[in-house]
Write a protein that holds these residues in place. Structure first.
Motif, mmCIF file in Angstrom:
data_model
loop_
_atom_site.group_PDB
_atom_site.id
_atom_site.type_symbol
_atom_site.label_atom_id
_atom_site.label_comp_id
_atom_site.label_asym_id
_atom_site.label_seq_id
_atom_site.Cartn_x
_atom_site.Cartn_y
_atom_site.Cartn_z
ATOM 1 N N GLU A 137 86.786 -26.188 -8.601
ATOM 2 C CA GLU A 137 85.895 -25.068 -8.286
ATOM 3 C C GLU A 137 84.546 -25.221 -8.981
ATOM 4 O O GLU A 137 83.495 -24.923 -8.397
ATOM 5 N N ALA A 138 84.576 -25.669 -10.215
ATOM 6 C CA ALA A 138 83.323 -25.856 -10.942
ATOM 7 C C ALA A 138 82.455 -26.914 -10.281
ATOM 8 O O ALA A 138 81.223 -26.775 -10.202
ATOM 9 N N ARG A 139 83.093 -27.967 -9.825
ATOM 10 C CA ARG A 139 82.333 -29.034 -9.162
ATOM 11 C C ARG A 139 81.768 -28.558 -7.821
ATOM 12 O O ARG A 139 80.629 -28.891 -7.461
ATOM 13 N N LYS A 140 82.553 -27.770 -7.098
ATOM 14 C CA LYS A 140 82.051 -27.233 -5.829
ATOM 15 C C LYS A 140 80.873 -26.305 -6.068
ATOM 16 O O LYS A 140 79.885 -26.319 -5.325
ATOM 17 N N GLU A 141 80.964 -25.464 -7.101
ATOM 18 C CA GLU A 141 79.874 -24.549 -7.416
ATOM 19 C C GLU A 141 78.622 -25.321 -7.815
ATOM 20 O O GLU A 141 77.499 -24.976 -7.404
ATOM 21 N N ALA A 142 78.790 -26.370 -8.580
ATOM 22 C CA ALA A 142 77.639 -27.190 -8.989
ATOM 23 C C ALA A 142 76.984 -27.836 -7.781
ATOM 24 O O ALA A 142 75.750 -27.911 -7.681
ATOM 25 N N ALA A 143 77.811 -28.309 -6.837
ATOM 26 C CA ALA A 143 77.269 -28.941 -5.620
ATOM 27 C C ALA A 143 76.518 -27.932 -4.762
ATOM 28 O O ALA A 143 75.468 -28.241 -4.196
ATOM 29 N N SER A 144 77.063 -26.696 -4.674
ATOM 30 C CA SER A 144 76.414 -25.682 -3.839
ATOM 31 C C SER A 144 75.103 -25.184 -4.450
ATOM 32 O O SER A 144 74.238 -24.675 -3.737
ATOM 33 N N ASN A 145 74.955 -25.318 -5.747
ATOM 34 C CA ASN A 145 73.729 -24.862 -6.412
ATOM 35 C C ASN A 145 72.576 -25.851 -6.287
ATOM 36 O O ASN A 145 71.447 -25.538 -6.661
ATOM 37 N N VAL A 146 72.848 -27.023 -5.763
ATOM 38 C CA VAL A 146 71.798 -28.028 -5.580
ATOM 39 C C VAL A 146 71.023 -27.698 -4.308
ATOM 40 O O VAL A 146 71.598 -27.639 -3.213
ATOM 41 N N ASN A 147 69.734 -27.417 -4.424
ATOM 42 C CA ASN A 147 68.893 -27.129 -3.253
ATOM 43 C C ASN A 147 68.591 -28.420 -2.497
ATOM 44 O O ASN A 147 68.408 -29.477 -3.105
ATOM 45 N N PRO A 148 68.515 -28.319 -1.147
ATOM 46 C CA PRO A 148 68.169 -29.513 -0.372
ATOM 47 C C PRO A 148 66.802 -30.054 -0.775
ATOM 48 O O PRO A 148 65.862 -29.273 -1.003
ATOM 49 N N VAL A 149 66.701 -31.341 -0.874
ATOM 50 C CA VAL A 149 65.419 -31.972 -1.227
ATOM 51 C C VAL A 149 64.594 -32.079 0.052
ATOM 52 O O VAL A 149 64.965 -32.802 0.979
#
Length: 711
Positions: free
Chosen positions: A232-244
């Motif tokens: 879950e932590a890894r998924k949350e970290a991935a979702s917090n990355v804004n598209p470049v």
């Protein structure tokens, strides 16, 4: 019959030519719009190799996501997430309970031995080992197997008060450490931390040693890797990355910079290396311009069917469109995202000219088309982007101009409309500023507001300045031009007044009747008035052959043959048309002069000729035509005869006026003079009633004053 067929063929030929001009005009506009806006959607491509030196600065033509960079950042973000561990509260509670159990057991054992010593008369000494053995009997197996006898002996030897103090301190330290979580990799660190706390505490030295050894039993691993929490932590970290995102206009590579793999990938992504990528925006632009041209062509067709469009007005549409679009293009070359120079475009000028020269309905269509073009032209030459702000500003400014210009006959109303456009422009600019999230200074507001004021001022001035060129160059008749022609100081009107005063008075009377009748049915009253002023200009060639100009002279027709008289009378519409053409008068005025008698019969001289020659032909005494083609020409045709007939009455009563007006209109209808004009029977009824009312007002009864003889 043959003549009617020829007329229909001529009309079809003219209609075909007009349709062809509509298609040609729309096509020319489409081509002009295409070449004007192609660089706003066209993406320049480059032939570049990796690791070469960039010969110029290249910007991104589009806004697009750099998926490769986005994925890289997601990987880095996921990898940066530490493993998640779950702390086992059961283990923590178990260890705390064990500590309580040890200290409680020691306290209980001490109390038992204290009671036994009091009961026995002779005290029997008990060794430390026996105490430990007794203690082990009441302690849990986990404790006895892990805690050494020496540790227990040391705890037994500590006074109860000190032991309870150490118990409280030790439980607190152990509980804090276990609650923080003890993992395999930090077990030794946790042990050392608790031991250090004990070592540097204020506890007695006798207590520090057993508590330090007890630490190794109390501190155990109670934090374990949790797969679900980590995931879950890894998924949350991935979702917090804004598209470049690579933004449109963003610099990809600067001049003189090396084309690295990363830069090359970006250039390829935004499509500046792909020749095929340019085709799709061009197709989109072609479709957009095709739709705009179809709308323009459709509106031209509507005006054509209503009889309100000709070749001159089509040319005016083309010229105005080219002027307005060219102005926008020139201003766009100096417009940036910082200066908002598009606000200064005098876009309202186009709709003002179209309303004056063409038609109000078409001006709304023109405003829509130009607003759409503005959103393309002012896009900063960034393909795939439309400047909606510029489009909305231009649209509202143009609509305001159309609505505010109400009186097209007075040039002062242009300035009044310009003032109204200024207010609207300032309102729209302020609206955009308030809607924006960007911070603006008072200077920004002042400059942008000044642009809106200049736009309205230029629109009014350019409209007034360009209007005469269209009126003169294309021969388009506007209300302003008609007002100029109605000025009594016009040379031709002075010519009529001086050379044919009776005709001048007759023309004024016809003008009053015609204007009133035209306004009653919604026709152009001003055109009818001015056309009436000039319709008999041909009588100035031989003024004395017309009865209204024969003052104190004998009628010259009494001395010539009826056929010769007819030729003189019949020639005056065409003499007038020739005079008007020489003076380069508008075609509408010339047509009225030609058509105001249609193909009517010159009855007086026809019947006079028939008295001497029974075989006289009627066609020799008819005007050659053409018949009236417009409502205004038809009404002047009626009013011309009505005015002359009523003026000839000795006692023009209301009944006589109504009778003569009715007879003239019926005669024109039965003679076929109204066949080629768009007047309806209902409109003819209205015209008859209006003419009668006007004539009754002119020839109303007057008081007869007594003379000296009567007295």
């Amino acid at each position: 019959m043959k003549k009617n067929q020829e007329n229909w063929l001529n009309k079809l030929w003219e209609l075909g030519n007009t349709w062809g001009i509509i298609v040609l005009s729309a096509s020319l506009l489409g081509l002009f719009f295409f070449f004007l806006t192609i660089n706003n959607v066209f993406t320049q491509t480059y032939e570049i190799e990796k690791f070469s030196i960039a010969s110029e600065t290249i910007r991104s033509p589009i806004t697009i996501e750099n998926k490769q960079e986005t994925e890289r950042r997601i990987r880095e973000s996921v990898q940066a997430v530490e493993d998640r561990y779950a702390i086992s509260q059961e283990i923590t509670e178990e260890r705390i309970n064990y500590i309580h159990e040890i200290f409680d057991a020691i306290s209980t054992l001490e109390e038992e031995y204290s009671v036994e010593r009091k009961d026995e008369d002779i005290a029997v000494p008990i060794t430390e080992q026996e105490k430990v053995n007794r203690l082990k009997q009441i302690l849990s197996e986990d404790i006895t197997s892990s805690v050494s006898d020496q540790t227990l002996i040391q705890l037994l030897q500590v006074p109860k008060k000190d032991r309870e103090k150490g118990r409280t301190f030790f439980l607190k330290a152990v509980e804090e450490t276990l609650n923080d979580g003890v993992r395999t990799e930090n077990l030794q660190t946790s042990l050392a931390q608790v031991k250090d706390n004990i070592k540097y505490s204020e506890l007695s030295e006798d207590l520090k040693s057993p508590l330090s050894k007890l630490t190794e039993f109390a501190i155990v691993e109670n934090s374990f890797f949790d797969v679900e929490l980590t995931s879950e932590a890894r998924k949350e970290a991935a979702s917090n990355v804004n598209p470049v995102m690579i933004q449109a206009g963003e610099i990809i590579v600067r001049e003189g910079q090396v084309i690295t793999n990363d830069i090359y990938a970006k250039l390829e992504l935004v499509g500046v290396l792909d020749q095929q990528a340019n085709l799709f925006p061009i197709i989109g632009l072609v479709l957009l311009i095709l739709l705009l041209c179809l709308v323009i062509a459709h509106e031209m067709r509507v005006l054509l069917l209503k009889g309100k469009l000709d070749q001159r007005k089509m040319m005016a549409i083309v010229f105005v469109s080219i002027i307005v679009a060219s102005m926008m293009k020139v201003i766009s070359l100096y417009t940036t995202t910082d200066n908002y120079l598009f606000y200064v475009t005098p876009i309202s000028m186009g709709v003002l000219l179209v309303k004056l020269l063409i038609h109000e309905r078409f001006s709304f269509i023109f405003a829509s088309v130009m607003s759409i073009l503005a959103s393309v032209i002012f896009n900063g030459e960034i393909p795939g982007q439309l400047n909606i702000e510029a489009g909305i500003y231009c649209f509202i400014s143009q609509i305001a101009a159309i609505i505010l210009l109400k009186n097209t006959k007075d040039r002062s109303y242009f300035l009044k409309a310009g003032f109204g456009i200024t207010i609207v422009n300032l309102t729209v600019i302020t609206l955009f500023i308030f809607l924006s999230f960007e911070k603006y200074t008072y200077m920004d507001l002042l400059f942008q507001g000044a642009f809106g004021v200049v736009s309205a001022f230029l629109a009014s001035v350019l409209t007034i300045g360009l209007l005469p060129f269209f009126e003169t160059g294309l021969g388009i008749l506007t209300d302003g031009k008609l007002l100029q022609l109605s000025n009594p100081n016009q040379p031709l009107l002075k010519k009529i007044l001086t050379e044919a005063p009776g005709t001048y008075h007759h023309s004024i009377m016809v003008a009053n009747l015609s204007e009133t009748a035209c306004e009653a049915i919604g026709a152009n009253g001003l055109l009818a008035r001015v056309g009436s002023y000039y319709h008999d200009i041909g009588k100035t060639v031989r003024p004395h052959y017309f009865i209204e100009n024969q003052l104190s002279i004998q009628n010259p027709h009494d001395f010539i043959e009826p056929e010769e008289s007819a030729k003189i009378i019949i020639s005056h519409p065409y003499d007038g048309a020739e005079i008007l053409m020489k003076e380069k008068m508008p075609n509408e005025i010339i047509d009225i002069a030609k058509q105001h008698h249609g193909t009517t019969l010159l009855k007086y001289f026809y019947f006079k000729a028939k008295e001497t020659d029974q075989f006289v032909e009627e066609k020799d005494y008819r005007y050659p035509g053409p018949k009236p083609q417009t409502k205004e020409a038809a009404i002047i045709c009626i009013c011309d005869s009505v005015e002359a007939a009523v003026r000839s009455l000795k006692e023009p009563t209301e009944e006589k006026i109504e009778e003569i007006v009715s007879l003239i209109i019926k005669d024109r209808m039965t003679d076929g003079q109204m066949n080629e004009c768009p007047l309806t029977l209902k409109e003819l009824e209205t015209i008859q009633e209006t003419i009668c009312n006007t004539l009754k007002g002119i020839f109303h009864s007057r008081i007869q004053y007594p003379t000296k003889e009567a007295k």
